[in-house]
Design an enzyme around this catalytic site. Structure first.
Site, short mmCIF file in Angstrom:
data_model
loop_
_atom_site.label_atom_id
_atom_site.label_comp_id
_atom_site.label_asym_id
_atom_site.label_seq_id
_atom_site.Cartn_x
_atom_site.Cartn_y
_atom_site.Cartn_z
N ILE A 38 0.83 -1.21 0.00
CA ILE A 38 0.00 0.00 0.00
C ILE A 38 0.86 1.26 0.00
CG2 ILE A 38 -0.25 0.37 2.51
CD1 ILE A 38 -3.29 0.53 2.03
N ASN A 91 11.65 -8.15 7.33
CA ASN A 91 11.79 -7.43 8.59
C ASN A 91 11.28 -8.32 9.72
OD1 ASN A 91 12.72 -5.12 7.25
ND2 ASN A 91 10.64 -4.41 6.86
N HIS A 104 6.11 -12.12 6.21
CA HIS A 104 5.98 -11.75 4.79
C HIS A 104 7.35 -11.41 4.24
CE1 HIS A 104 5.47 -8.17 7.30
NE2 HIS A 104 6.06 -7.49 6.35
N HIS A 106 9.16 -8.89 1.51
CA HIS A 106 9.03 -7.75 0.59
C HIS A 106 9.83 -8.09 -0.67
CE1 HIS A 106 7.64 -4.63 3.60
NE2 HIS A 106 8.18 -5.50 4.42
P1 5GP Z 1 6.79 -4.65 7.69
O1 5GP Z 1 7.02 -3.25 8.16
O2 5GP Z 1 6.01 -5.44 8.71
O3 5GP Z 1 8.00 -5.35 7.20
O4 5GP Z 1 5.89 -4.51 6.40
C1 5GP Z 1 4.54 -4.28 6.43
C2 5GP Z 1 4.17 -3.69 5.08
O5 5GP Z 1 2.77 -3.82 4.92
C3 5GP Z 1 4.51 -2.21 4.93
O6 5GP Z 1 5.39 -2.04 3.82
C4 5GP Z 1 3.15 -1.56 4.69
O7 5GP Z 1 3.22 -0.52 3.75
C5 5GP Z 1 2.30 -2.72 4.22
N1 5GP Z 1 0.90 -2.61 4.54
C6 5GP Z 1 0.36 -2.26 5.75
N2 5GP Z 1 -0.97 -2.30 5.69
C7 5GP Z 1 -1.29 -2.70 4.42
C8 5GP Z 1 -2.53 -2.92 3.76
O8 5GP Z 1 -3.63 -2.77 4.30
N3 5GP Z 1 -2.47 -3.33 2.47
C9 5GP Z 1 -1.29 -3.50 1.81
N4 5GP Z 1 -1.35 -3.91 0.53
N5 5GP Z 1 -0.09 -3.31 2.42
C10 5GP Z 1 -0.11 -2.90 3.71
#
Ligand code: 5GP
Ligand code: ZN
Length: 118
Positions: A38, A91, A104, A106
């Site tokens: 997003i 992460n 997840h 990236h």
């Molecule tokens: P983290 O910070 O946990 O490694 O990554 C989480 C990712 O999820 C972030 O890059 C953030 O932009 C993405 N994200 C958070 N909420 C949503 C959502 O509702 N939809 C999508 N498609 N991505 C999300």
């Protein structure tokens, strides 16, 4: 899809998997979903999300899950035509910058990636 014990009702990625909130889906397979982030940090920024809720790499029990996720990354990178290369990021925990506690990967591409990461 019916929810079962492998999902967490408050988890945003479980909600995406169960179509309870919308997402731009790139690929949908048995074990994972690939969706566009997003808040993209590169021209291509896709999240590979296993269907099973696992908080992060410190928690999974089935190690073959990780192999499948890396295979998924390869498949999605081909789908997105990232022949010049790409970066995979996982992460983990607070210092790792993890904000969503559902494992997840990236997949970032479409530009040169600098090193070291911030
Ligand atoms: P983290 O910070 O946990 O490694 O990554 C989480 C990712 O999820 C972030 O890059 C953030 O932009 C993405 N994200 C958070 N909420 C949503 C959502 O509702 N939809 C999508 N498609 N991505 C999300
Ligand atoms: Zn989840």
């Amino acid at each position: 899809m019916e929810r079962d014990s492998t999902t967490t009702p408050t988890c945003i990625f479980c909600k995406i998997i169960h179509k309870e909130i919308p997402a731009q889906v790139v690929l949908e397979e048995d074990h994972y979903l690939a969706v566009r982030d997003i808040n993209p940090q590169a021209p291509t920024h896709i999240l590979l999300i296993p269907r099973t809720h696992i908080a992060n790499v410190t928690e999974f029990e089935d190690v073959s899950e990780l192999g499948r996720l890396f295979q998924a990354a390869r498949t999605v990178a081909e789908h997105e035509k990232l022949e010049r290369g790409f970066r995979l990021v996982v992460n983990t925990g607070a210092d790792g910058g993890q904000t969503v506690n559902h494992l997840h990967i990236h997949l970032l591409g479409g530009r040169f990636m600098t090193w070291p990461p911030g």
